[in-house]
Design an enzyme around this catalytic site. Structure first.
Site: not given
Length: 486
Positions: A17, A255-258
């Protein structure tokens, strides 16, 4: 304090990230600005979140960003292992946890899930958490030994006081005090024998002689627990530097998941690693002279962590694209062409001078995928609207454009030299002879040969690129369109 030692300790849980990369960058700059060491440590104690191949992503990202570590799993300088799961196998974390138990600073906890679920909850930092009631602290030494001998599952908890306050110092936020009543007895060793992130951090930072701990300000609330561990061991705590939050354009935490928020994804989108690193450096830090463009070497020289802001930084993809475009403009042509060539081969199949095309688009794109929009008219003339021939500034419309194209067509048919200079000279002679303005003639010509509102070059540059036969074919199509024959 001796030599500065700063560590980057990512968890192998996926792509890196931009927030993680900024931490790594600032840690690198703090270390190198003072001639210190930048250490890589892999924190993989959370086995449930481990992602296969993520460690390789960490190495690849640091390498592309130019953040070369002095020590790490592949460069042991006497402080290894540098991977926490490997350190765990040595028994180092259990050893120090038991030392805290002997000091009364930690204790075994045998509570099962049912009992823990029945505990009361409190809201801390907007999250509802269970607060452990120190139930197992009251077990006698004999009771503890009996349960251990019976093989009962356990964790080891920190024994935090309920009275008084704990104070620690952060270089940006100053002295921060917290009521001890707010400190939960956090777990140090989990039931699987692995240390928690918080405990392993403290033990490893001490054993590796880390002098500066740089991390996001979301860890501010955990720092009093870290401080109490340092006090319990009698160790000197490191210098703390907590970094401001990075938000998206909506001012919400990224968001880290982005995928869009990862370094690898940005590179895949066509951004230059140097531009990304430069931009990320400015997400929370500003130099004294408010410059915006820095090489990594210049950052090392200029970086002063006391100029890091406490306010959230906004990750603006539009600003990053602009900065990337400036890097492309400043890039030497051979390097640019080598990087642009795969895109040109993908989007242009007509036999043209690709180097000349690359020269034309170099200052007009911000990221390499922009090339597609710049060159999509070359293979096939778009099905354009003739309203494009109307331009108020050039004083053209569909009727005047039709007249110009019909009138100049014989001249262009007789022109043998289709180089830019020769074409421009011939058309300029026509313009002077007719007493017209340049745009009055060149706008219809450019529209006819490109079918686009915006192009990487002017009319004669495009005609040189396309060649005589294709240029004339497109001009004739323009005449037909304007005559409503198509």
């Amino acid at each position: 304090m001796g030599k500065i030692r700063v560590r980057f300790a990512p968890s192998p849980t996926g792509k890196m990230h931009v927030g993680n990369l900024r931490s790594a960058l600032y840690e690198y700059l703090i270390a190198k600005h003072e001639g210190g060491d930048f250490i890589l440590r892999i924190e993989d104690t959370d086995q449930e979140r481990y992602v296969e191949g993520a460690t390789e992503i960490i190495y690849r990202t640091l390498d592309k960003a130019g953040l070369i570590h002095d020590e790490g799993p592949d460069k042991d300088r006497g402080y290894g292992p540098y991977v926490q799961s490997e350190r765990q196998k040595t028994g180092v974390y259990m050893k120090y946890a038991k030392e805290l138990i002997e000091k009364g600073e930690a204790y075994y906890c045998f509570c099962d899930k049912e009992r823990l679920a029945s505990l009361k909850t409190e809201v801390v930092d907007g999250k509802e958490i269970s607060v452990y009631d120190k139930h197992c602290l009251g077990l006698s030494k004999e009771e503890v030994e009996e349960k251990l001998a019976a093989g009962m599952p356990f964790v080891i908890r920190q024994n935090n006081p309920r009275e008084g306050r704990t104070t620690f110092h952060d270089e940006l936020y100053g002295d921060i005090s917290v009521e001890n009543s707010e400190l939960d007895d956090m777990i140090l060793i989990k039931s699987d024998g692995y240390p928690t992130y918080n405990f392993a951090n403290v033990v490893d930072d001490h054993l590796m002689e880390i002098t500066h701990v740089v991390r996001g300000n979301e860890y501010l609330s955990s720092s009093p627990k870290y401080q109490r561990l340092y006090r319990a061991f009698g160790w000197e705590p490191p210098v703390y530097i907590h970094l401001p939050l990075i938000t998206g354009a909506d001012h919400k935490k990224m968001a880290k998941r982005s995928g869009d928020a990862s370094f690898e994804n940005l590179i895949e989108q066509g951004f230059l690693s140097e531009a990304v690193v430069n931009y990320i450096a400015l997400l929370g830090w500003s130099p004294e002279d408010n410059r915006e463009f820095f090489s990594l070497e210049e950052m090392v020289k200029e970086f002063n962590y006391r100029r890091i802001s406490k306010s959230p930084a906004v990750f603006d993809i539009v600003k990053l694209k602009w900065m990337n475009g400036e890097y492309l403009k400043a890039m030497d042509f051979e390097t640019f062409y080598k990087m642009a060539e795969p895109y040109l081969e993908e989007y242009v199949h007509r036999d043209i001078d690709r180097r000349k095309l690359a020269e034309m688009i170099k200052t007009r794109i911000e990221i390499f995928p922009d090339i597609k929009e710049q060159v999509d008219f070359i293979d096939v003339l778009p099905d354009y609207d003739t309203a494009m021939y109307t331009h108020k500034k050039m004083k053209t419309n569909e009727e005047t454009s039709l007249e110009v194209l019909k009138d100049i067509l014989p001249l262009l048919e007789g022109q043998e030299d289709y180089s830019n200079d020769a074409l421009y000279a011939a058309i300029s002679g026509y313009i002077a002879e007719k007493g017209l303005k340049n745009g009055y003639v060149l706008w219809p010509l450019r529209t006819a040969v490109s079918g686009k509102q915006s192009t990487p070059g002017g009319a004669t540059e495009l005609m040189e690129l396309l060649g005589k036969e294709e240029s004339l074919r497109r001009i004739r199509i323009g005449i037909q369109r304007l005559s409503h024959e198509l």
